[in-house]
Scaffold this motif. Sequence first.
Motif, PDB file in Angstrom:
ATOM      1  N   SER A  23     123.429 106.169 123.979  1.00  0.00           N
ATOM      2  CA  SER A  23     123.148 106.667 122.632  1.00  0.00           C
ATOM      3  C   SER A  23     121.684 106.413 122.313  1.00  0.00           C
ATOM      4  O   SER A  23     121.236 105.261 122.320  1.00  0.00           O
ATOM      5  N   ARG A  69     132.001  99.838 121.618  1.00  0.00           N
ATOM      6  CA  ARG A  69     133.106 100.301 122.457  1.00  0.00           C
ATOM      7  C   ARG A  69     134.370 100.538 121.620  1.00  0.00           C
ATOM      8  O   ARG A  69     135.117 101.494 121.842  1.00  0.00           O
ATOM      9  N   ARG A  72     134.135 103.789 119.798  1.00  0.00           N
ATOM     10  CA  ARG A  72     134.272 104.938 120.687  1.00  0.00           C
ATOM     11  C   ARG A  72     135.729 105.176 121.069  1.00  0.00           C
ATOM     12  O   ARG A  72     136.144 106.316 121.293  1.00  0.00           O
ATOM     13  N   TYR A  75     137.244 107.266 118.426  1.00  0.00           N
ATOM     14  CA  TYR A  75     136.501 108.510 118.210  1.00  0.00           C
ATOM     15  C   TYR A  75     137.459 109.697 118.224  1.00  0.00           C
ATOM     16  O   TYR A  75     138.443 109.725 118.971  1.00  0.00           O
ATOM     17  N   TRP A  79     134.435 111.244 123.690  1.00  0.00           N
ATOM     18  CA  TRP A  79     133.083 110.784 123.339  1.00  0.00           C
ATOM     19  C   TRP A  79     132.178 111.047 124.532  1.00  0.00           C
ATOM     20  O   TRP A  79     132.472 110.655 125.659  1.00  0.00           O
ATOM     21  N   GLU A 109     130.130 104.908 131.479  1.00  0.00           N
ATOM     22  CA  GLU A 109     131.008 104.495 130.381  1.00  0.00           C
ATOM     23  C   GLU A 109     132.234 103.748 130.886  1.00  0.00           C
ATOM     24  O   GLU A 109     132.865 103.014 130.133  1.00  0.00           O
TER      25      GLU A 109
END
Length: 304
Positions: A23, A69, A72, A75, A79, A109
Amino acid sequence: MTIEVFTAHRNLLVGVAYRVLGSAADAEDVVQEAWLRWAEVDAASVADPKAYLVRVTTNLAIDRLRRVRARREAYVGPWLPEPVVTAPDSGESAERADSVELALLVVLETLSPLERAVFVLREAFGFSHAEIAEILGRGEPAVRQLARRARDHVRERRPRFDVDRRERRRITERFTAACAEGDIEGLTALLAADVRMVGDGGGKVRAPLRELAGAVRVARFLVAIASTEGRRRFLASIGASSGMEMDLEIAEVNGGPAIVARLDGRPVTVISLVITDGLVDTVYLIANPDKMSRFGVRDASGSA
């Protein structure tokens, strides 16, 4: 001198933080916090400012990754990493461009925060195991084990890019034209039979909430969203006027060619393709407006 020293290493720090976090916004926050810490120390007492700043930035990034985390996991839909421009003037060196590929960041990730940091420092920036051990405050044998585990994990899951940059751009151009022209047959011919499409709208704009699979299904979806009705629905989903103009351009994003859709000059969608054996095997579609800020707004003349 404090500001000058920090500025000299800022691109490196942003590069490390972005790869650890996926990000750009979070990376900028981490680097800003690193600056605040640097401003409080006596720079003259720091023997190696670069090592100190990388250590602070890396550990701040690891801490932030552990915190985000959880967000996410909650999300809306998949993501995906925040895309960034990697043109020659972006501060990203050519030899490191492949380490910001969206496909690689997606694989990263799946690593633990420590594994990810070790992989980034070792594979993208060439730090030695001993240097990484010092940065993380861990023993060198432990760092070597983390590095080996992360490298093996990435090797197993990272897509294999076997086309050169010019060929990737040519296929991306054909893909863009087929979408714009509503040519399902032409688009399907560019897609692998088992192609996947992963969309990230963040629950704020229209995007698939689940991964789409199969050439026909993916082609139909892409042609549908590029159609007049598809554009109307997209514009309605973001509260935009139906009279606004949508343009497609190919830009250098995360180390490779990608499609950037602009609405009256404002970026609204980025599409990045993974190409293997001359066919598109993965389509990453990022439309979350929070992830579009790095592309700037173009005026009617096309300048940013």
